[in-house]
Motif scaffolding. Structure first.
Motif, PDB file in Angstrom:
ATOM      1  N   ASP A   1       0.847  -1.189   0.000  1.00  7.50           N
ATOM      2  CA  ASP A   1       0.000   0.000   0.000  1.00  7.50           C
ATOM      3  C   ASP A   1       0.888   1.246   0.000  1.00  7.50           C
ATOM      4  O   ASP A   1       1.726   1.419   0.878  1.00  7.50           O
ATOM      5  CB  ASP A   1      -0.904  -0.007   1.237  1.00  7.50           C
TER       6      ASP A   1
ATOM      7  N   ASN B   1      -3.895   5.289   0.516  1.00  7.40           N
ATOM      8  CA  ASN B   1      -5.333   5.205   0.263  1.00  7.40           C
ATOM      9  C   ASN B   1      -5.782   3.885  -0.358  1.00  7.40           C
ATOM     10  O   ASN B   1      -6.694   3.843  -1.167  1.00  7.40           O
ATOM     11  CB  ASN B   1      -5.787   6.373  -0.613  1.00  7.40           C
TER      12      ASN B   1
ATOM     13  N   TRP C   1      -4.015   1.947  -2.419  1.00 10.01           N
ATOM     14  CA  TRP C   1      -3.414   1.695  -3.725  1.00 10.01           C
ATOM     15  C   TRP C   1      -2.014   1.128  -3.596  1.00 10.01           C
ATOM     16  O   TRP C   1      -1.255   1.494  -2.713  1.00 10.01           O
ATOM     17  CB  TRP C   1      -3.329   2.990  -4.531  1.00 10.01           C
ATOM     18  N   SER C   2      -1.658   0.249  -4.525  1.00 10.42           N
ATOM     19  CA  SER C   2      -0.290  -0.243  -4.663  1.00 10.42           C
ATOM     20  C   SER C   2       0.159   0.103  -6.082  1.00 10.42           C
ATOM     21  O   SER C   2      -0.659   0.424  -6.947  1.00 10.42           O
ATOM     22  CB  SER C   2      -0.223  -1.758  -4.450  1.00 10.42           C
ATOM     23  N   GLU C   3       1.467   0.013  -6.333  1.00  7.33           N
ATOM     24  CA  GLU C   3       1.960   0.259  -7.689  1.00  7.33           C
ATOM     25  C   GLU C   3       1.368  -0.754  -8.668  1.00  7.33           C
ATOM     26  O   GLU C   3       1.036  -0.407  -9.802  1.00  7.33           O
ATOM     27  CB  GLU C   3       3.490   0.182  -7.714  1.00  7.33           C
TER      28      GLU C   3
ATOM     29  N   ALA D   1      -1.580  -2.200  -8.472  1.00 10.87           N
ATOM     30  CA  ALA D   1      -2.973  -1.823  -8.722  1.00 10.87           C
ATOM     31  C   ALA D   1      -3.039  -0.635  -9.680  1.00 10.87           C
ATOM     32  O   ALA D   1      -3.895  -0.588 -10.573  1.00 10.87           O
ATOM     33  CB  ALA D   1      -3.683  -1.498  -7.411  1.00 10.87           C
ATOM     34  N   LEU D   2      -2.122   0.309  -9.519  1.00 14.83           N
ATOM     35  CA  LEU D   2      -2.083   1.459 -10.428  1.00 14.83           C
ATOM     36  C   LEU D   2      -1.771   1.004 -11.852  1.00 14.83           C
ATOM     37  O   LEU D   2      -2.360   1.494 -12.811  1.00 14.83           O
ATOM     38  CB  LEU D   2      -1.051   2.481  -9.946  1.00 14.83           C
TER      39      LEU D   2
ATOM     40  N   GLN E   1     -11.934   1.781 -12.463  1.00 14.53           N
ATOM     41  CA  GLN E   1     -11.656   1.725 -11.024  1.00 14.53           C
ATOM     42  C   GLN E   1     -12.591   0.744 -10.320  1.00 14.53           C
ATOM     43  O   GLN E   1     -12.153  -0.020  -9.471  1.00 14.53           O
ATOM     44  CB  GLN E   1     -11.758   3.109 -10.386  1.00 14.53           C
TER      45      GLN E   1
ATOM     46  N   ALA F   1      -9.711  -1.717  -9.155  1.00 16.41           N
ATOM     47  CA  ALA F   1      -9.111  -1.096  -7.973  1.00 16.41           C
ATOM     48  C   ALA F   1      -9.266  -1.990  -6.746  1.00 16.41           C
ATOM     49  O   ALA F   1     -10.214  -2.779  -6.657  1.00 16.41           O
ATOM     50  CB  ALA F   1      -9.756   0.253  -7.697  1.00 16.41           C
TER      51      ALA F   1
ATOM     52  N   ALA G   1     -10.297   1.320  -1.906  1.00 20.56           N
ATOM     53  CA  ALA G   1      -9.333   2.331  -2.350  1.00 20.56           C
ATOM     54  C   ALA G   1     -10.055   3.633  -2.670  1.00 20.56           C
ATOM     55  O   ALA G   1     -11.199   3.631  -3.134  1.00 20.56           O
ATOM     56  CB  ALA G   1      -8.578   1.848  -3.581  1.00 20.56           C
TER      57      ALA G   1
ATOM     58  N   LEU H   1      -8.959   7.411  -7.697  1.00 17.93           N
ATOM     59  CA  LEU H   1      -7.644   7.751  -8.234  1.00 17.93           C
ATOM     60  C   LEU H   1      -7.624   9.171  -8.782  1.00 17.93           C
ATOM     61  O   LEU H   1      -6.751   9.967  -8.445  1.00 17.93           O
ATOM     62  CB  LEU H   1      -7.252   6.757  -9.324  1.00 17.93           C
TER      63      LEU H   1
ATOM     64  N   LEU I   1       0.244   9.007  -4.614  1.00 15.79           N
ATOM     65  CA  LEU I   1       0.071   8.095  -5.748  1.00 15.79           C
ATOM     66  C   LEU I   1       0.836   8.523  -7.000  1.00 15.79           C
ATOM     67  O   LEU I   1       1.039   7.704  -7.896  1.00 15.79           O
ATOM     68  CB  LEU I   1      -1.413   7.958  -6.078  1.00 15.79           C
TER      69      LEU I   1
END
Length: 174
Positions: free
Chosen positions: A52, A55, A57-59, A61-62, A120, A124, A128, A131, A147
């Motif tokens: 994480d 918020n 999010w992980s890289e 997930a992005l 998302q 996502a 989360a 974004l 992020l």
């Protein structure tokens, strides 16, 4: 774009590599080419952090969001990321109005960005935050500062591996 292949001197592999390069794909060069660059392991989403970064999010997930977006929405997200995560509606609209590779008419910007919510919802992490935030009163697009760096790393992988990204929709044959 003009591409010339000399069938008398170019090999099949050289022709394929030239076409891939012309379309922005990373060409796969045969090992027996004398001028072939050293090819190491190809980076991928597995090289991004699954932790994480803010918020929910992980890289990784992005990257999934980037890979799932239509090219126009991806280009808008990239522009906002490149500008540090905050920019005006007007700046984005002006940038893409006459963009050489991804033109988006001002009247179509809202439609282009609707895919963010759909993507998302689908990819996502549960819980989360959004974004891409939109501040209608200030007419700003915003991405949480935590992020932005993760998005930059995810876009670096996307640049190296365009084969993992969603492309333009295919035309329907009727």
């Amino acid at each position: 774009m003009r591409l010339t292949i000399d069938t008398e001197t170019d090999t099949y592999e050289q022709a394929i590599a030239a076409v891939q390069a012309a379309y922005g794909l990373r060409p796969v060069t045969p090992a027996d080419w004398p001028e072939a660059p050293a090819v190491g392991p190809r980076p991928g989403p597995q090289d991004l952090s699954g932790d994480d970064i803010g918020n929910g999010w992980s890289e990784q997930a992005l990257f999934r969001v980037i890979a799932s977006l239509m090219p126009g929405a991806r280009a808008v997200l990239r522009r906002i990321t490149d500008l540090g995560g905050t920019t005006s509606f007007d700046e984005v609209q002006q940038h893409f109005a006459n963009h050489p590779t991804t033109p988006i008419a001002t009247a179509k910007m809202g439609g282009t960005l609707t895919s963010f919510q759909a993507v998302q919802r689908r990819v996502a992490p549960t819980g989360a935050s959004r974004l891409l935030q939109r501040d209608e009163r200030a007419r700003l697009y915003q991405i949480d500062r935590a992020l932005v760096e993760g998005l930059r790393r995810a876009f670096a992988i996307a640049d190296a591996r365009p084969d993992l990204l969603r492309g333009e929709p295919t035309a329907r044959v009727t």
